[in-house]
Design an enzyme around this catalytic site. Sequence first.
Site, short mmCIF file in Angstrom:
data_model
loop_
_atom_site.label_atom_id
_atom_site.label_comp_id
_atom_site.label_asym_id
_atom_site.label_seq_id
_atom_site.Cartn_x
_atom_site.Cartn_y
_atom_site.Cartn_z
N ASP A 295 26.30 52.75 -44.51
CA ASP A 295 26.41 54.13 -44.98
C ASP A 295 25.03 54.66 -45.33
O ASP A 295 24.04 53.96 -45.24
CB ASP A 295 27.39 54.24 -46.17
CG ASP A 295 26.94 53.45 -47.38
OD1 ASP A 295 25.71 53.34 -47.61
OD2 ASP A 295 27.81 52.94 -48.13
N LYS B 260 29.62 58.42 -45.21
CA LYS B 260 30.36 59.60 -45.65
C LYS B 260 29.40 60.54 -46.36
O LYS B 260 28.58 60.11 -47.17
CB LYS B 260 31.48 59.19 -46.60
CG LYS B 260 32.46 58.20 -46.01
CD LYS B 260 33.41 57.69 -47.08
CE LYS B 260 34.31 56.60 -46.53
NZ LYS B 260 35.16 56.01 -47.58
N MET C 2 27.72 60.04 -58.69
CA MET C 2 28.36 61.07 -57.86
C MET C 2 28.83 62.25 -58.70
O MET C 2 29.92 62.79 -58.47
CB MET C 2 29.53 60.48 -57.07
CG MET C 2 29.17 59.27 -56.22
SD MET C 2 30.61 58.41 -55.55
CE MET C 2 31.28 57.64 -57.03
#
Length: 342
Positions: free
Chosen positions: A121, A143, A254
């Site tokens: 990722d 992602k 996040m």
Amino acid sequence: MELSIDLKGRTVLVAGRAAVADRAVRRYRAAGATVRALGSPCEDPAALLQGVHLVAAVDDGRPGWAALERACRAHGVLFAREEPARHRGTVTLVGGGPGAVGLLTLDAVEALREADTVLYDRLGPHETLPRLAPVAELIDVGKRPGHHPVGQRGIEELMVVHALAGKHVVRLKGGDPFVFGRGGEEIAACAAAGVPCRVVSGVTSAVSVPAAAGIPVTHRGVSRMFTVVSGHAPLTEEEHRHLAGLGGTVVVLMGVGTLPQLTAGLHWAGMRADMPVAVVERGYSASQRTTVGSLSTIVADAAAAGCESPAVLVVGEVVRTGLELQGEVARLAELDSALGAS
């Protein structure tokens, strides 16, 4: 003993049945060598050594390779024995840390070096993968906000399919696989398919990114605990009350997109308005940046600075401590001004 040899432009003879020697062939080609493959023992191996710098014999269970080793010794050609490629596929979940190659563990580097397939990722150290995993097929399954070209179920299916084909699959993830990394789901997928799976822990960004900004998540006399929270979705009222009541440091991963809800919720739950807050963007990269403020001002401060993911939020007095430890007078003055305004 481990030797490093520059094989660029040199000829390597790989001996062994193709099914077990394929990985060695790919590795030597990736190192820049001209590779010849010898699938079966021959009666006159010396005739094969003209122009050869190294012979790598992959153990395929046949005794006929002894003559090739003797010929190498007689003609002064380097001879090396190698283990055969795996017949049964495996999966290794590797924590890549916050993206800095130097924070990879030795076990992570070894797993990547031995990988046949790497699913990676965007938060792991993907830019150096051609060097770290020289013979592997590299598949980007990263992602991004609002853009998931390969969903979680698709990633799990890719892992299993490649492993069942006999490959060593490395799932390279940012941070640690078990800190909001969905590593448990990937282990469950492997278990359901009967694929052996192991985990190589990584340096979590919850600790390392604040450290990169000089902010300790704990500090004697300031904070004796820290709580790590996912900011992927807004927290509940109960969760806000729990965090505000715990004290110590709150680290949010996040969390840029839910920063307004977080600050409002913590203030509603009783956290004081002048609590220091830091937003650390792109930890360990050349563009790393820290924006500081208070619980009541950080939303406006982050908006004015244009803060974006990936970023780690730190809420607590350790933010001030970090600035003091670094002697950052200018940013301390900014923080004091923000606290005075709140």
